[in-house]
Design a protein around this motif. Structure first.
Motif, PDB file in Angstrom:
ATOM      1  N   ASP A 217       3.728  -0.017   5.706  1.00  0.00           N
ATOM      2  CA  ASP A 217       2.507   0.750   6.295  1.00  0.00           C
ATOM      3  C   ASP A 217       3.412   2.151   6.721  1.00  0.00           C
ATOM      4  O   ASP A 217       2.524   2.996   6.812  1.00  0.00           O
ATOM      5  CB  ASP A 217       2.008   0.220   7.429  1.00  0.00           C
ATOM      6  CG  ASP A 217       0.859  -0.809   6.987  1.00  0.00           C
ATOM      7  OD1 ASP A 217       0.803  -1.037   5.929  1.00  0.00           O
ATOM      8  OD2 ASP A 217       0.739  -1.851   7.805  1.00  0.00           O
ATOM      9  N   SER A 218       4.453   2.079   7.176  1.00  0.00           N
ATOM     10  CA  SER A 218       5.361   3.276   7.761  1.00  0.00           C
ATOM     11  C   SER A 218       5.726   4.181   6.478  1.00  0.00           C
ATOM     12  O   SER A 218       5.989   5.258   7.002  1.00  0.00           O
ATOM     13  CB  SER A 218       6.676   2.962   8.542  1.00  0.00           C
ATOM     14  OG  SER A 218       7.484   2.380   7.298  1.00  0.00           O
ATOM     15  N   LEU A 219       5.606   3.749   5.224  1.00  0.00           N
ATOM     16  CA  LEU A 219       5.985   4.691   4.118  1.00  0.00           C
ATOM     17  C   LEU A 219       4.448   5.134   3.233  1.00  0.00           C
ATOM     18  O   LEU A 219       4.867   5.720   2.370  1.00  0.00           O
ATOM     19  CB  LEU A 219       6.854   3.893   3.354  1.00  0.00           C
ATOM     20  CG  LEU A 219       8.234   3.319   4.077  1.00  0.00           C
ATOM     21  CD1 LEU A 219       9.136   2.500   3.020  1.00  0.00           C
ATOM     22  CD2 LEU A 219       9.110   4.603   4.479  1.00  0.00           C
ATOM     23  N   THR A 220       3.668   4.679   3.644  1.00  0.00           N
ATOM     24  CA  THR A 220       2.527   4.909   3.033  1.00  0.00           C
ATOM     25  C   THR A 220       1.163   5.418   3.762  1.00  0.00           C
ATOM     26  O   THR A 220       1.196   5.251   4.916  1.00  0.00           O
ATOM     27  CB  THR A 220       2.050   3.775   2.057  1.00  0.00           C
ATOM     28  OG1 THR A 220       1.466   2.499   3.026  1.00  0.00           O
ATOM     29  CG2 THR A 220       3.022   3.287   1.070  1.00  0.00           C
ATOM     30  N   GLU A 221       0.356   6.020   3.221  1.00  0.00           N
ATOM     31  CA  GLU A 221      -0.994   6.396   3.964  1.00  0.00           C
ATOM     32  C   GLU A 221      -2.340   6.180   3.107  1.00  0.00           C
ATOM     33  O   GLU A 221      -1.943   6.359   1.730  1.00  0.00           O
ATOM     34  CB  GLU A 221      -0.780   7.753   4.420  1.00  0.00           C
ATOM     35  CG  GLU A 221      -0.897   8.898   3.572  1.00  0.00           C
ATOM     36  CD  GLU A 221      -0.657  10.165   4.121  1.00  0.00           C
ATOM     37  OE1 GLU A 221      -0.375  10.091   5.455  1.00  0.00           O
ATOM     38  OE2 GLU A 221      -0.891  11.175   3.411  1.00  0.00           O
ATOM     39  N   MET A 222      -3.552   6.110   3.402  1.00  0.00           N
ATOM     40  CA  MET A 222      -4.860   6.202   2.537  1.00  0.00           C
ATOM     41  C   MET A 222      -4.903   7.454   2.475  1.00  0.00           C
ATOM     42  O   MET A 222      -4.867   8.452   3.095  1.00  0.00           O
ATOM     43  CB  MET A 222      -5.708   5.426   3.242  1.00  0.00           C
ATOM     44  CG  MET A 222      -5.347   3.854   3.638  1.00  0.00           C
ATOM     45  SD  MET A 222      -5.171   2.939   1.810  1.00  0.00           S
ATOM     46  CE  MET A 222      -6.659   3.315   1.086  1.00  0.00           C
ATOM     47  N   SER A 223      -5.368   7.752   1.036  1.00  0.00           N
ATOM     48  CA  SER A 223      -5.973   9.071   0.473  1.00  0.00           C
ATOM     49  C   SER A 223      -7.168   8.613  -0.333  1.00  0.00           C
ATOM     50  O   SER A 223      -7.286   8.190  -1.264  1.00  0.00           O
ATOM     51  CB  SER A 223      -4.879   9.859  -0.077  1.00  0.00           C
ATOM     52  OG  SER A 223      -5.683  11.064  -0.842  1.00  0.00           O
ATOM     53  N   GLY A 224      -8.476   8.705   0.438  1.00  0.00           N
ATOM     54  CA  GLY A 224      -9.590   8.165  -0.132  1.00  0.00           C
ATOM     55  C   GLY A 224      -9.601   6.477  -0.267  1.00  0.00           C
ATOM     56  O   GLY A 224      -9.300   6.041   0.625  1.00  0.00           O
ATOM     57  N   ASN A 225      -9.479   5.975  -1.504  1.00  0.00           N
ATOM     58  CA  ASN A 225      -9.367   4.562  -1.600  1.00  0.00           C
ATOM     59  C   ASN A 225      -7.990   4.162  -2.135  1.00  0.00           C
ATOM     60  O   ASN A 225      -7.794   3.025  -2.566  1.00  0.00           O
ATOM     61  CB  ASN A 225     -10.504   4.320  -2.648  1.00  0.00           C
ATOM     62  CG  ASN A 225     -11.953   4.409  -2.060  1.00  0.00           C
ATOM     63  OD1 ASN A 225     -12.227   4.264  -0.982  1.00  0.00           O
ATOM     64  ND2 ASN A 225     -12.858   4.738  -3.192  1.00  0.00           N
ATOM     65  N   ALA A 226      -7.005   5.047  -2.486  1.00  0.00           N
ATOM     66  CA  ALA A 226      -5.781   4.739  -2.755  1.00  0.00           C
ATOM     67  C   ALA A 226      -4.633   4.957  -1.989  1.00  0.00           C
ATOM     68  O   ALA A 226      -4.793   5.698  -0.825  1.00  0.00           O
ATOM     69  CB  ALA A 226      -5.699   5.614  -4.113  1.00  0.00           C
ATOM     70  N   LEU A 227      -3.603   4.385  -2.110  1.00  0.00           N
ATOM     71  CA  LEU A 227      -2.452   4.650  -1.116  1.00  0.00           C
ATOM     72  C   LEU A 227      -1.503   5.716  -1.649  1.00  0.00           C
ATOM     73  O   LEU A 227      -1.611   5.727  -2.923  1.00  0.00           O
ATOM     74  CB  LEU A 227      -1.475   3.322  -1.077  1.00  0.00           C
ATOM     75  CG  LEU A 227      -1.869   2.190  -0.138  1.00  0.00           C
ATOM     76  CD1 LEU A 227      -0.926   1.028  -0.426  1.00  0.00           C
ATOM     77  CD2 LEU A 227      -1.770   2.858   1.326  1.00  0.00           C
ATOM     78  N   ARG A 228      -1.034   6.373  -0.854  1.00  0.00           N
ATOM     79  CA  ARG A 228       0.031   7.355  -1.342  1.00  0.00           C
ATOM     80  C   ARG A 228       1.100   7.667  -0.467  1.00  0.00           C
ATOM     81  O   ARG A 228       1.263   7.056   0.775  1.00  0.00           O
ATOM     82  CB  ARG A 228      -0.938   8.705  -1.406  1.00  0.00           C
ATOM     83  CG  ARG A 228      -1.133   9.314   0.023  1.00  0.00           C
ATOM     84  CD  ARG A 228      -1.777  10.723  -0.050  1.00  0.00           C
ATOM     85  NE  ARG A 228      -1.172  11.887  -0.556  1.00  0.00           N
ATOM     86  CZ  ARG A 228      -0.415  12.551   0.283  1.00  0.00           C
ATOM     87  NH1 ARG A 228      -0.112  12.383   1.596  1.00  0.00           N
ATOM     88  NH2 ARG A 228       0.483  13.500  -0.406  1.00  0.00           N
ATOM     89  N   ILE A 229       2.060   8.362  -0.830  1.00  0.00           N
ATOM     90  CA  ILE A 229       3.197   8.561   0.132  1.00  0.00           C
ATOM     91  C   ILE A 229       3.031   9.995   0.625  1.00  0.00           C
ATOM     92  O   ILE A 229       2.969  10.979   0.038  1.00  0.00           O
ATOM     93  CB  ILE A 229       4.468   8.517  -0.676  1.00  0.00           C
ATOM     94  CG1 ILE A 229       4.916   6.992  -1.331  1.00  0.00           C
ATOM     95  CG2 ILE A 229       5.517   8.805   0.187  1.00  0.00           C
ATOM     96  CD1 ILE A 229       5.778   7.026  -2.393  1.00  0.00           C
ATOM     97  N   PRO A 230       3.102   9.826   2.157  1.00  0.00           N
ATOM     98  CA  PRO A 230       3.094  11.151   2.808  1.00  0.00           C
ATOM     99  C   PRO A 230       4.174  12.049   2.382  1.00  0.00           C
ATOM    100  O   PRO A 230       5.212  11.936   1.816  1.00  0.00           O
ATOM    101  CB  PRO A 230       3.393  10.851   4.196  1.00  0.00           C
ATOM    102  CG  PRO A 230       2.998   9.167   4.171  1.00  0.00           C
ATOM    103  CD  PRO A 230       3.326   8.537   2.790  1.00  0.00           C
TER     104      PRO A 230
END
Length: 723
Positions: free
Chosen positions: A347-360
């Protein structure tokens, strides 16, 4: 009458098995901790595969699911000071070693929460696999290249067989420095078929090094079954065949692996190393990714089901319940806590972008840092005493080239006990084949280590030793033999600092003897300078005089970058003045020297061709400026001096002896064109050898090399009126 007598190996070869009593005798706290670590590895890798499926892992993800017991059992007998390395499939070993290093006093997973260091280990490893800047190597290593020296992980290698020599080198450093630590190289069955594996094991056996070679025999090298790789599938046999103990164990049983490793460590402590441990195990998935091997057709679902029934995690959970150590609630609690740790990291390495995970975006490395840490800035040489022959004291004496080499190496060894010498025949012939080790043999024979004819192996051992506190000098008998050692020289030594994020020294000096004129033929006549120049982690020096040899060797031995010293045999009998009582001065790396000033053209050359250029210029009367480059690596060459000369003369030739294919001149020609094109009044000329390698016949040997006649033709073109 013919008699046949059975011959047995000199070292024992055994199978180690455990039963229920061994489980009962094990400490309860250890069993719980081992199960917890296996569970952590399993959940961690499952999460990594989820991230890979979501497109968040750039590159491969070689999961070790099914092999957790090998890593945890092995790590159970290692301390933080003990070192490990692995290959492309090393998540399980690395994670166990990282977490153990954060809990040297023990850890009770049922009652103790993950401390910040443990949580940071999980996050740092995950970040590295994802290629992020907070990873252990700044995202440069990814899944296959992992390093954390503080935890006892000097670095894994994705090249099959490449890591075994490094571990032997760690062990060599431990033995010579008296640390009492041991090292472990982890690898698969496929690696056992690679030449460097045998070279490393043989060298380790020869010097009784404290290293364990740990083979995870999971039956498949990608899709090739072990029966298709070798006739003798019992891999532990390789140890006794080389004179040291081989132990086979059940790699699906953590207690069996623990006892095998404990026996291996006992053997090393009581009798000396090495030891080969073969753990029979199985990877549940394909070589890379989340799909089983059966989907690729090289094994059956039935085979996979048989092995999955022996899942080390499931069978251990059942045992612990039967033994009354953990109940269902305890097992659930452990799983929940492990998942919290793994999910927190993800969780500390990803974030939600719409319905998908992405890397900040802020977690990615800065692209402008791509070339940082290829090698150092030479700040370690700040404060050294640099000298040129023009500034030397009046009290000098003539010394032959190789006498200077012998004297400076012995003097450096006197001042720095970390310097060792490694190579073929370096301990014989009154100083090796060139005489360079004569002084060292007279004063420090225990630090002059004879190596078998195994260049790739002993260069790799030298790298491992350099990463762990020694400063090896490696002798390569002929330039062409660098090709034999190419994997370690160029895949390992040159890349190791950059791919692991930098911040640590790689102090290796490789001495290479070059003799293209001697009639030794095509496989003993090459000058590898141009080859080393392709890999910018290397610094390249080519001394021309005894004075320069002393100064450049001292700089090389104090440098924290790998340095190759090119030694031209034509120079060996030459004499030159050196300070009578001074072998401690340095000559700056990256500093060229104007041998003859001139204004008509610039001649860039080095080593044996400096004398040739001087003679030709004298004979022709050309007003040429001759520059002895001394440092040849294009990224460390003395470009300010070279550019100033070309701006003055407006004409330049690069003068080499080597065959055209190995030539450095093409690279220098491109650099010159890029840097000073507007100042050139003539095409850049390149004097070098022929397309062919030198051969034995004397006329063909001479024709294959750059020499005086070719240089005369170049000078005529450069200095022609209107040319």
């Amino acid at each position: 009458m013919v008699q046949q007598t059975s011959i047995q190996p000199s070292a024992p070869w055994l199978r180690l098995d455990v039963d229920d009593s061994d489980w009962t005798d094990a400490e309860v706290s250890s069993l719980v901790r081992w199960y917890h670590q296996m569970l952590l590895i399993r959940r961690f890798e499952e999460k990594v595969l989820d991230l890979a499926n979501a497109g968040l892992v750039h590159g491969p993800a070689h999961a070790s699911i099914g092999q957790e017991a090998t890593a945890v059992g092995a790590m159970s007998v290692l301390g933080t000071g003990d070192r490990i390395n692995g290959t492309h499939r090393a998540h399980h070993q690395v994670l166990a070693k990282l977490v153990n290093a954060q809990t040297p006093g023990g850890f009770d997973p049922l009652h103790d929460a993950f401390n910040p260091g443990m949580q940071g280990s999980v996050r740092g490893l995950m970040a590295e696999i994802m290629g992020l800047k907070s990873g252990y190597c700044g995202g440069r290593g990814g899944s296959m290249h992992m390093r954390d020296d503080a935890s006892g992980i000097p670095g894994t290698s994705a090249i099959i067989g490449g890591n075994l020599p490094h571990a032997a080198g760690y062990a060599l450093a431990d033995k010579l420095l008296g640390t009492g630590n041991i090292s472990v190289a982890f690898f698969g069955d496929g690696t056992m078929m690679a030449g460097p594996a045998y070279e490393a094991m043989n060298i380790a056996a020869l010097y009784r090094l404290p290293v364990i070679f740990f083979a995870e025999n999971n039956l498949y090298a990608v899709s090739t079954h072990i029966n298709e790789q070798t006739r003798e599938t019992r891999l532990a046999s390789r140890g006794p065949m080389l004179g040291f103990r081989g132990i086979e164990c059940d790699g699906m049983d953590v207690v069996a692996v623990h006892h095998a490793m404990r026996e291996a460590r006992r053997t090393i402590e009581e009798d000396g190393g090495p030891v080969l441990v073969e753990a029979l195990c199985y990877r549940f998935l394909h070589q890379s990714g989340a799909r089983p091997g059966s989907e690729f057709g090289y094994r059956t679902r039935a085979e996979e089901d048989v092995w999955k029934a022996r899942d080390p995690l499931a069978t251990m959970a059942a045992r612990l319940k039967t033994m009354g150590i953990l109940n269902a609630s305890d097992l659930g609690t452990l799983d929940q806590r492990v998942m919290e740790v793994v999910n927190t990291a993800a969780d500390s390495l990803t974030e939600m972008s719409g319905n998908a995970l992405r890397i900040p975006d802020h977690l990615w490395p800065d692209p402008s840092d791509v070339d940082n840490q290829i090698r150092g800035d030479l700040s370690e040489l700040k404060g050294e005493r640099f000298l040129e022959i023009e500034d030397a004291p009046a009290d000098t004496r003539p010394v032959k080239f190789m006498v200077a080499a012998s004297e400076v190496i012995a003097r450096a060894m006197e001042q720095d006990a970390r310097i060792i010498i490694m190579g073929e025949d370096v301990h014989r012939l009154r100083g090796g084949v060139s005489g360079a080790t004569k002084g060292a043999l007279e004063r420090w024979p225990e630090r002059v280590l004879a190596m078998p004819i195994a260049e790739n192996g002993f260069v790799g051992v030298a790298l491992g030793a350099a990463l762990c506190g020694l400063r090896p000098i490696v002798e390569i008998m002929f330039g062409d033999f660098c090709l034999v050692a190419a994997d370690q020289l160029f895949n390992a030594v040159s890349k190791v600092r950059h791919m692991f994020g930098g911040g640590f020294p790689v102090p290796i000096v490789v001495r290479v003897r070059v003799s293209p004129h001697t009639g030794y033929g095509s496989q003993h006549s090459g000058d590898p300078s141009g080859l080393f120049a392709l890999f910018p982690g290397w610094r390249i020096v080519a001394p021309t005089t005894p004075f320069d040899y002393i100064g450049l060797m001292n700089s090389a031995l104090k440098c924290d970058d790998p340095v190759v010293v090119i030694e031209h045999v034509e120079l060996f009998p030459s004499e030159g003045p050196v300070p009578a009582d001074d072998r401690d001065y340095c000559v700056r790396l990256g500093k060229a020297k104007i041998v003859r000033p001139g204004s008509a053209c610039t001649l860039l050359t080095s080593a044996s061709m400096v004398a040739v250029a001087s003679q030709v210029v004298e004979e022709t009367g050309a007003d040429a400026e001759i520059i002895d480059l001394r440092s040849l690596d294009p990224t460390g060459l003395d470009w300010p001096l070279v550019e100033a000369s070309i701006r003055k003369t407006n004409r330049v030739a690069v003068i080499e002896q080597v065959q055209r294919g190995l030539s450095l001149g093409g690279r220098l020609t491109q650099e010159i064109q890029d840097r000073v094109f507007d100042y050139l009044d003539h095409e850049i000329l390149h004097v070098t050898g022929s397309l062919s390698a030198p051969v034995v016949a004397a006329p063909l040997n001479r024709a294959a090399l750059g020499g005086a006649e070719k240089l005369k033709a170049a000078l005529q073109s450069l200095t022609a009126v209107g040319g």
